[in-house]
Design an enzyme around this catalytic site. Structure first.
Site, PDB file in Angstrom:
ATOM      1  CG  ASP A  10       0.673 -16.072 -10.698  1.00 16.11           C
ATOM      2  OD1 ASP A  10       0.252 -17.070 -10.100  1.00 16.11           O
ATOM      3  OD2 ASP A  10       0.772 -14.958 -10.136  1.00 16.11           O
ATOM      4  CE  LYS A  44       3.894 -17.940  -9.490  1.00 16.62           C
ATOM      5  NZ  LYS A  44       2.645 -18.717  -9.526  1.00 16.62           N
TER       6      LYS A  44
HETATM    7  P1  NDP Z   1      -5.375 -12.550 -13.036  1.00 12.81           P
HETATM    8  O1  NDP Z   1      -4.344 -11.568 -13.399  1.00 12.81           O
HETATM    9  O2  NDP Z   1      -6.147 -13.257 -14.103  1.00 12.81           O
HETATM   10  O3  NDP Z   1      -6.431 -11.897 -12.031  1.00 12.81           O
HETATM   11  C1  NDP Z   1      -6.052 -11.344 -10.822  1.00 12.81           C
HETATM   12  C2  NDP Z   1      -7.249 -10.652 -10.224  1.00 12.81           C
HETATM   13  O4  NDP Z   1      -6.960 -10.251  -8.901  1.00 12.81           O
HETATM   14  C3  NDP Z   1      -7.631  -9.383 -10.984  1.00 12.81           C
HETATM   15  O5  NDP Z   1      -9.005  -9.173 -10.883  1.00 12.81           O
HETATM   16  C4  NDP Z   1      -6.851  -8.310 -10.240  1.00 12.81           C
HETATM   17  O6  NDP Z   1      -7.413  -7.007 -10.336  1.00 12.81           O
HETATM   18  C5  NDP Z   1      -6.961  -8.812  -8.817  1.00 12.81           C
HETATM   19  N1  NDP Z   1      -5.775  -8.356  -8.071  1.00 12.81           N
HETATM   20  C6  NDP Z   1      -4.491  -8.719  -8.290  1.00 12.81           C
HETATM   21  N2  NDP Z   1      -3.670  -8.085  -7.451  1.00 12.81           N
HETATM   22  C7  NDP Z   1      -4.469  -7.308  -6.696  1.00 12.81           C
HETATM   23  C8  NDP Z   1      -4.230  -6.418  -5.644  1.00 12.81           C
HETATM   24  N3  NDP Z   1      -2.979  -6.196  -5.198  1.00 12.81           N
HETATM   25  N4  NDP Z   1      -5.307  -5.801  -5.077  1.00 12.81           N
HETATM   26  C9  NDP Z   1      -6.564  -6.031  -5.528  1.00 12.81           C
HETATM   27  N5  NDP Z   1      -6.847  -6.858  -6.537  1.00 12.81           N
HETATM   28  C10 NDP Z   1      -5.820  -7.491  -7.098  1.00 12.81           C
HETATM   29  O7  NDP Z   1      -4.622 -13.625 -12.084  1.00 12.81           O
HETATM   30  P2  NDP Z   1      -5.072 -15.102 -11.709  1.00 12.81           P
HETATM   31  O8  NDP Z   1      -6.551 -15.164 -11.597  1.00 12.81           O
HETATM   32  O9  NDP Z   1      -4.349 -16.030 -12.594  1.00 12.81           O
HETATM   33  O10 NDP Z   1      -4.400 -15.265 -10.258  1.00 12.81           O
HETATM   34  C11 NDP Z   1      -5.087 -14.913  -9.042  1.00 12.81           C
HETATM   35  C12 NDP Z   1      -4.418 -15.601  -7.884  1.00 12.81           C
HETATM   36  O11 NDP Z   1      -4.457 -17.027  -8.070  1.00 12.81           O
HETATM   37  C13 NDP Z   1      -2.949 -15.267  -7.642  1.00 12.81           C
HETATM   38  O12 NDP Z   1      -2.668 -15.318  -6.264  1.00 12.81           O
HETATM   39  C14 NDP Z   1      -2.231 -16.418  -8.332  1.00 12.81           C
HETATM   40  O13 NDP Z   1      -0.927 -16.610  -7.820  1.00 12.81           O
HETATM   41  C15 NDP Z   1      -3.146 -17.563  -7.958  1.00 12.81           C
HETATM   42  N6  NDP Z   1      -3.036 -18.760  -8.787  1.00 12.81           N
HETATM   43  C16 NDP Z   1      -3.255 -18.689 -10.150  1.00 12.81           C
HETATM   44  C17 NDP Z   1      -3.172 -19.828 -10.905  1.00 12.81           C
HETATM   45  C18 NDP Z   1      -3.523 -19.826 -12.349  1.00 12.81           C
HETATM   46  O14 NDP Z   1      -3.607 -20.925 -12.927  1.00 12.81           O
HETATM   47  N7  NDP Z   1      -3.753 -18.707 -12.981  1.00 12.81           N
HETATM   48  C19 NDP Z   1      -2.767 -21.113 -10.309  1.00 12.81           C
HETATM   49  C20 NDP Z   1      -2.669 -21.095  -8.870  1.00 12.81           C
HETATM   50  C21 NDP Z   1      -2.771 -19.944  -8.165  1.00 12.81           C
HETATM   51  P3  NDP Z   1      -6.684  -5.891 -11.245  1.00 12.81           P
HETATM   52  O15 NDP Z   1      -6.838  -6.378 -12.655  1.00 12.81           O
HETATM   53  O16 NDP Z   1      -7.432  -4.633 -10.950  1.00 12.81           O
HETATM   54  O17 NDP Z   1      -5.255  -5.853 -10.813  1.00 12.81           O
END
Ligand code: NDP
Length: 445
Positions: free
Chosen positions: A166, A126
């Site tokens: 991510d 990672k």
């Molecule tokens: P994105 O950046 O596309 O989206 C993340 C979302 O979560 C945004 O809406 C963001 O809001 C919100 N968010 C992030 N951090 C916070 C926080 N501290 N408090 C409140 N809202 C938050 O990321 P992904 O959708 O790719 O990833 C989401 C999760 O899924 C993570 O845990 C990631 O590790 C996990 N994951 C992702 C994979 C992938 O293929 N993308 C694979 C496996 C797991 P804002 O924009 O306002 O920050």
């Protein structure tokens, strides 16, 4: 926790001070291993547990870049190459101001077992940076990505370490990083990054894979009780890549997702989320959830509080780690929630997991439920290596098969170790034994 695993955990805490998310992730895995070690004591020999909790390599580097006003910024870059027993290190890059060594280590550690569960021949890694892409222009994001890749390029390769996206890293960022890698290496190694654009080596279904997989996992869990998602009210947190495609698949399976969120608040849309509008706001305009509410009569924005206050049948946490605590879990249970499938990595705190397990609801931990993303990244690598491209239906059928296999492996391992229906134990035990067997075969390395 058994004595032998307790000792390993204490060592991890002492050697990785202050890295609380890493401690939490290690604790959860080691706690599950009690019945595994009791049945197969050889897994605790040869310092195997001590080796598996220590990254093979940790890289930390300076990332200087210049903003549009000519000001120089310095961020910190990380890549943790945790375990290569099963294949090249594989795992995403996260760009978010909260990123530090402990967060990347927890994510890398989870990735080892998740990747093992996919059975796709990929090790665990990672990386990321404390860079915040929010509010930055495309040109600033490009310069940051180029600087980040200038250092990272020397550590990665299609057979060595294959990063992906991510939080904060999507198709735009992967494009800028791939462009810089290609320029530095003078080599079109498509297999060095996944999550690429379709015109330059990407795979159909990769964008959808994590969210789709999380919902497929929920559907498989429900099937063990003779139920399905049809007609169920679904609560989703986040509004990024995972959340959007979890909503899409839930709708396809006849459920009604009614919430999503970002760091500015959450939205409740009792009529069911308008997915096209959400994609327009988040994917095209890179806007905030308030922009959705402005254009959608009947939807309401709640700032403060948590999305888990809304009553629903199924919860899909798809934002970030520790976003769902013990109180939120109890609120969800009172609201009638009977299924939690984690799209994010470690979104439920240990207290929340305990509450779900005590209540006996279906709980799918992230390392199993969100493994569809990395599994499809492995399918992207396979297509790159074969210089071929599958159509959407072929790639989706493979994802569906892999998610069903992961579900069944968790069920089988939970039964084998005496806790039927415990997907946490099942995922940890099945993932661990696959990695541990190969580490033993490779000798003390
Ligand atoms: P994105 O950046 O596309 O989206 C993340 C979302 O979560 C945004 O809406 C963001 O809001 C919100 N968010 C992030 N951090 C916070 C926080 N501290 N408090 C409140 N809202 C938050 O990321 P992904 O959708 O790719 O990833 C989401 C999760 O899924 C993570 O845990 C990631 O590790 C996990 N994951 C992702 C994979 C992938 O293929 N993308 C694979 C496996 C797991 P804002 O924009 O306002 O920050």
């Amino acid at each position: 926790m058994q004595d032998v695993v307790e000792k390993v955990y204490e060592q991890v805490v002492a050697r990785n001070r202050g890295e609380v998310e890493f401690h939490q992730a290690v604790h959860e895995v080691l706690e599950s291993l009690g019945p595994v070690i009791a049945k197969h004591p050889h897994y605790a020999e040869g310092a195997l547990l001590e080796r598996i909790v220590e990254p093979e390599r940790q890289i930390m580097f300076r990332v200087p870049w210049v903003d549009d006003a000519g000001q120089v910024h310095v961020n910190r870059g990380f890549r943790i190459e945790f375990n290569s027993a099963l294949g090249p290190y594989k795992g995403g890059l996260r760009f978010h101001p909260s990123v530090n060594a402990g967060i990347i280590k927890f994510l890398g550690f989870e990735q080892i077992f998740k990747n093992a569960l996919t059975a796709q021949g990929i090790g665990g890694g990672k990386g990321g940076s404390d860079f915040d892409p929010h509010g930055r222009s495309d040109a600033e994001v490009m310069r940051f990505c180029q600087s980040f890749m200038t250092e990272l390029a020397r550590h990665i390769g299609p057979s060595t370490d294959v990063p992906a996206g991510d939080i904060g890293v999507g198709g735009r960022e992967i494009g800028y990083m791939f462009g810089q890698y290609k320029r530095l290496r003078n080599s079109y190694d498509a297999g060095v990054l996944t999550g690429k654009g379709l015109a330059w080596g990407g795979s159909l279904v990769r964008t959808e894979a994590t969210g789709y997989g999380t919902v497929l996992f929920a559907q498989s869990m429900l099937a063990t009780k003779g139920e399905s998602l049809e007609g169920k009210k679904v609560l989703v947190s986040g509004a990024g890549n995972v959340a959007i495609y979890a909503i899409e698949k839930a709708q396809q399976l006849g459920a009604t997702p009614i919430t999503f969120s970002d760091s500015s608040g959450y939205v409740v849309d009792e009529a069911g989320v308008d997915l096209e509008l959400l994609k327009q706001v988040k994917e095209v305009e890179r806007g905030r959830v308030a922009d959705y509410v402005e254009r959608r009569p009947g939807a309401r924005l709640v700032t403060g509080g948590s999305v888990w206050e809304v009553p629903g049948d199924v919860a899909l946490p798809c934002a970030t780690q520790n976003e769902l605590d013990g109180d939120a879990a109890n609120t969800l249970l009172r609201g009638g929630c009977g299924v939690v499938s984690e799209g994010a990595n470690m979104p439920s705190t240990p207290e929340a997991v305990e509450a779900f397990q005590k209540a006996g609801i279906l709980f799918g931990p992230g390392k199993a439920a969100n493994a569809g993303g990395v599994a499809t990244s492995a399918l992207e690598m396979e297509q790159n290596a074969g210089r071929t491209r599958w159509d959407f239906a072929t790639a989706e059928a493979k994802l569906t098969g892999i998610m069903a296999d992961i579900h069944d492996s968790c069920v089988a391992a939970a039964e084998e170790y005496g806790r039927p229906g415990d997907y946490v134990l099942g995922a940890n035990a099945a993932g661990f034994t696959r990695v541990a067997d190969v580490m033993i075969a490779h000798g003390i390395v």
